[in-house]
Design an enzyme around this catalytic site. Sequence first.
Site, PDB file in Angstrom:
ATOM      1  N   GLU A 288       0.821  -1.190   0.086  1.00 13.09           N
ATOM      2  CA  GLU A 288       0.100  -0.317   0.059  1.00 13.09           C
ATOM      3  C   GLU A 288       0.988   1.363   0.070  1.00 13.09           C
ATOM      4  O   GLU A 288       0.529   2.237   0.671  1.00 13.09           O
ATOM      5  CB  GLU A 288      -1.011   0.076   0.923  1.00 13.09           C
ATOM      6  CG  GLU A 288      -2.024  -1.249   1.015  1.00 13.09           C
ATOM      7  CD  GLU A 288      -3.173  -1.049   2.365  1.00 13.09           C
ATOM      8  OE1 GLU A 288      -3.109   0.023   3.010  1.00 13.09           O
ATOM      9  OE2 GLU A 288      -4.053  -1.823   1.967  1.00 13.09           O
TER      10      GLU A 288
ATOM     11  N   GLU B  64      -5.618  -8.544  -0.585  1.00  9.07           N
ATOM     12  CA  GLU B  64      -6.188  -8.076   0.782  1.00  9.07           C
ATOM     13  C   GLU B  64      -7.819  -7.770   0.385  1.00  9.07           C
ATOM     14  O   GLU B  64      -7.719  -6.635  -0.390  1.00  9.07           O
ATOM     15  CB  GLU B  64      -5.715  -6.615   1.467  1.00  9.07           C
ATOM     16  CG  GLU B  64      -4.351  -7.101   2.179  1.00  9.07           C
ATOM     17  CD  GLU B  64      -3.859  -5.862   3.136  1.00  9.07           C
ATOM     18  OE1 GLU B  64      -4.757  -5.041   3.852  1.00  9.07           O
ATOM     19  OE2 GLU B  64      -2.563  -5.601   3.125  1.00  9.07           O
TER      20      GLU B  64
HETATM   21  O1  AHR Z   1      -5.138  -5.819   7.026  1.00  6.66           O
HETATM   22  C1  AHR Z   1      -5.333  -4.470   7.740  1.00  6.66           C
HETATM   23  C2  AHR Z   1      -4.388  -3.620   6.940  1.00  6.66           C
HETATM   24  O2  AHR Z   1      -5.017  -3.027   5.983  1.00  6.66           O
HETATM   25  C3  AHR Z   1      -3.067  -3.829   6.335  1.00  6.66           C
HETATM   26  O3  AHR Z   1      -2.098  -3.699   7.600  1.00  6.66           O
HETATM   27  C4  AHR Z   1      -3.139  -2.838   5.300  1.00  6.66           C
HETATM   28  O4  AHR Z   1      -2.152  -3.205   4.370  1.00  6.66           O
HETATM   29  C5  AHR Z   1      -4.324  -2.422   5.114  1.00  6.66           C
HETATM   30  O5  AHR Z   1      -4.440  -1.031   5.092  1.00  6.66           O
END
Ligand code: AHR
Length: 531
Positions: free
Chosen positions: A197, A319
């Site tokens: 990210e 994610e």
């Molecule tokens: O999964 C929780 C958080 O969400 C992770 O650390 C990050 O990559 C995202 O913003």
Amino acid sequence: MPLAIVRGALLTVSLHIGLALTVTAQNARIKIDLDRTIGEVDKNIYGNFVEHLGRCVYGGIYDPGSKLSNNSGFRRDVMSAVKGLKPTIVRYPGGNFVSNYNWLDGVGPKADRIPRLELAWYTLESNQFGTNEFVEYAHQAGFEPYFSVNMGTGTIEEARRWVEYCNVKEGPYYAELRKKHGYPDPHKIKYWSLGNEMDGPWQMGHMNAEDYTKKAREAAKLMTRTSPEIKLIAAGSSNYREGADPDHWNQTILRELKDVIDYIALHIYVGNPDSNYYNFVSTPLVLEQRTKLVKGMIDVVMQNANRPNRDPIYIAWDEYNVWYRARRGAAATGRNALEERYNLEDALVISGFLNAFIRNADVVKMANMAQLVNVIAPIFTNDKEMFRQTIYFPLQLFANNVFGTALDVFVDCKTYNTDKFFLGLSETTTQQKNVPYLDVSATYSNGELVLNVVNRHKDEAITTDILSQTGTFSGAFSVQEVNGPGIKAQNDFNKEQVKTTEKAPITATGNKITYSFPPHSFTMIRGKLSR
Ligand code: AHR
């Protein structure tokens, strides 16, 4: 007075003159055509994610002081629930955590490991669990480890050394260091992401797209020269907040890294902050829209990419989840950070995400539910026991059943429109128009059809004709349903209200099965379909 015909019900229309006229309404339709294929389902779409965050590692998968743990310090009850999910690939060690993590802090004799201040989630990281413990966990649980390197505070040389530590058999210093730490054979880590990210201002070492691509390209050079067989995942868009420009980010990453990366990673978290069920269950469409947009961007850059004998760039949704309750303030920091408790509507959204991965099987070749235990997770523990959250069940069904060729399914059913709404935090969606009440995907493998259907309707069952265009159904079709007493029903320790139920099988012949999908449910139907 005009007659009204609606699908899926017997409709009685009273005419002014006092006559009652009964009309048989048309069923919804799902058409299966074995010639209309999308692509092969990649097993890596059934991945998960373990981050040093809250109780995901410590008190989740790893609890050496607990009677419930094995000799390696891994919670046996958690491991068994993890195995039930059949995760193929698990991303580690973050997440935001990785952008201020030095992998060297987490290797070597435990007594020598130094605790560090961790700035992503404001904790003290003991470093008692690190690279080798995670690889050991992966072996015992039966999944492939996937590592993310620090592109925030870390250097490209640190990233390269980690690859050497993991993948080089012997000779150079870090390969020898691994051997000294008790691991004579290389870990052979194939999947590496170039940071996490990096488009988000919340990230340690956040950069603009141009700076990120310069650093990522050089890191990729060093990492692949150290271990040529690795696959690289670039950090695509995660920031959709007001003022962000995710399209610029993705286009820049793809243009500048097109010759070196194998995947572009995308992240999505959705929620129901306004408690609007129909808006919320439409959110998988947002994931699908973003998938199609990035697929188009990939197609553009592939036209002049120089990647002899390599696959095109694929999408890794590395994610995804529902996350909005434990997302701010105290609920988002410290030991109990991100302990989101899930309900049935969340499980329907997860079913929708999984359907969207199947419908885009040609380009989505990896996906990782974030995360695995306690932290926005399908498995939840306390010191004595664990339970499976609602979102566990659709993932379990998919990961155990949905493989082979994804089919391009035709669906005809009633639809609804949403308004523009908040996706969870400060992201707004566009209006979702013509959202079908039935959300469907299907795969075909070894003569068997697997049909996955979410009925988004809150109150009505939808009677549906499942029509084969190219073959005949035969034998008993198993029917498994994820459902619960209501859309807000949750699970808890010793209380499993939302789960998978095996329903009476359907005996099918010919080219039509009629089935009534219950309200707010996910149903998987599986059986023989021969040409
Ligand atoms: O999964 C929780 C958080 O969400 C992770 O650390 C990050 O990559 C995202 O913003």
